[in-house]
Design a protein around this motif. Structure first.
Motif, short mmCIF file in Angstrom:
data_model
loop_
_atom_site.label_atom_id
_atom_site.label_comp_id
_atom_site.label_asym_id
_atom_site.label_seq_id
_atom_site.Cartn_x
_atom_site.Cartn_y
_atom_site.Cartn_z
N ARG A 46 10.02 3.96 -0.81
CA ARG A 46 8.56 4.46 -0.95
C ARG A 46 7.65 3.49 -1.92
N THR A 47 6.21 3.98 -1.87
CA THR A 47 5.42 3.27 -2.48
C THR A 47 5.80 3.00 -3.90
N LEU A 73 -0.14 0.90 3.44
CA LEU A 73 1.36 0.80 3.25
C LEU A 73 1.50 -0.69 2.65
N PRO A 74 2.37 -0.80 1.43
CA PRO A 74 2.59 -2.08 0.68
C PRO A 74 3.39 -2.87 1.84
N HIS A 133 7.40 -3.53 1.84
CA HIS A 133 8.27 -2.85 2.70
C HIS A 133 8.89 -3.53 3.86
#
Length: 395
Positions: free
Chosen positions: A92-93, A168-169, A172
């Motif tokens: 998750r973030t 989104l990072p 990931h």
């Protein structure tokens, strides 16, 4: 009673072995007599397959049944749990959650790594890999057979990689790459909501359904479509990206790079927290999924004072559910994610009533019931499927 199919001798042996292994996996240790009754196979055939499976290291005698009559027929046979280990990872973030399980699916070790906003991406990746290695050792092994990762965003079905999506990072995708390169074992990658849908299908409230849609209500919103027993991903892996769904009630339309004007802007965690504050309910300032979950629980605890908030929330959720239902006609919608599971049957019943007024298609609405992280549970399940197929074989 389950019966084996007729086939060539070698194929028949593979089918019978897989049948017995699946029963031992589902029901735990069994005697030869119990395996004979459950499979419909002859006693000599069961004896032969037990000998083969013990020789292969997949099955061992684990004790005796409580029967008064002792002897070979009272011996209990079970899977060798430490024959292989798998890991499920929920990315998750806000961080990473890890579970390491044995061949039977029993959890042997867990780990969590928070992702502080000021932590360098490379440090997050290194920390997550170290946490997995440590959890693996604490589980009693140095080797994993398969790792399954659940992450938000689009998963390219052909490449098995995270597609670039805004917001989104980057770490990931870097983490998935590092796991593959550094650990040298198969790494399965799946969208987080799809994994939650798999978990609800096999462990939760949709166990009696082969067709349903999981509506994920957490930090963002999403859907998992399981039709005729199969998870549907779409041509680009985008099935269920309903955060981008244009709905009434938002101040603008979504764009190709942002879903704030779509269903996300109406039912995501920030919108739920804002709605709670409008109704005088306590909602932490974080506006994240735990805050939205807390707001829903506060509304439920408030009784009549929280009813108006739940009614409006149900109306919003029903908009997204109606759009999915009139296209797919799943017959059942499961409310998952932090908000959906926290709302329980009270929120599900409200959504069902509102949905009945929006769609001509009869649709049951249920609350998700998978305990713990449904994403992590789904990751463990698909990793176990891979190891079982490899070790158990069968057509």
């Amino acid at each position: 009673m389950t019966t084996a199919r007729t086939a060539t001798p070698s194929t028949a042996r593979a089918i019978n072995d897989r049948l017995a292994l699946d029963l031992l996996l589902e029901q735990g240790p069994l005697t030869a007599t119990q395996l004979k009754e459950l499979t419909g196979l002859s006693r000599p055939t069961v004896a032969d397959l037990l000998e083969r499976l013990q020789h292969s290291g997949l099955v061992t005698m684990v004790g005796e049944s409580g029967a008064v009559r002792r002897g070979p027929n009272a011996r209990l046979y079970g899977l060798v749990a430490d024959r292989a280990y798998i890991a499920g990872i929920d990315v998750r973030t806000v961080g990473v959650a890890i579970t390491v399980a044995d061949l039977t699916g029993r959890t042997r070790a867990t780990a969590r790594l928070p992702a502080a906003p000021d932590t360098a991406p490379a440090d997050l990746v290194d920390g997550a890999v170290r946490a997995l290695v440590d959890a693996t050792r604490r589980a009693g092994t140095d080797t994993l057979h398969t790792i399954a990762v659940g992450a938000p965003g689009l998963i390219d079905p052909a490449a098995g990689e995270l597609s670039g999506t805004g917001g989104l990072p980057r770490w990931h995708a870097d983490l998935v790459r590092a796991l593959r390169e550094q650990l040298g074992v198969p790494v399965l990658l799946e969208n987080e909501v799809n994994l939650a849908g798999i978990a609800e299908q096999r462990l939760g409230s949709a166990r009696d359904r082969d067709t349903f849609v999981l509506l994920w209500l957490g930090h963002s919103v999403g859907a998992a479509a399981i039709l005729d027993g199969r998870l549907r991903r779409g041509a680009s892996g985008g099935t269920g990206e309903i955060g981008f769904l244009p709905v009434p009630g938002t101040s603008m339309l979504p764009t190709a790079t942002g879903c704030d004007g779509g269903f996300h802007g109406l039912a995501g965690s920030a919108a739920v927290c804002a709605l709670a504050r409008e109704h005088g309910l306590p909602a932490p300032a974080a506006d994240d999924a735990p805050a939205a979950e807390a707001a829903v629980r506060a509304a439920l605890a408030a009784g009549e004072d929280g009813a108006a908030f739940l009614d409006v929330l149900a109306e919003r959720v029903a908009l997204g559910a109606a759009a999915v239902c009139v296209v797919l006609d799943p017959g059942c919608v499961v409310l998952g994610g932090e908000v959906g599971t926290a709302g329980g049957t009270e929120l599900a019943d409200r959504v069902a009533r509102r949905l009945a007024g929006l769609s001509p298609l009869r649709t049951e609405v249920r609350a998700g019931t998978v305990s713990g992280s449904a994403v992590l549970g789904g990751a463990v399940l698909i990793a176990l499927d891979a190891v079982h197929q490899d070790l158990f074989g069968g057509p």
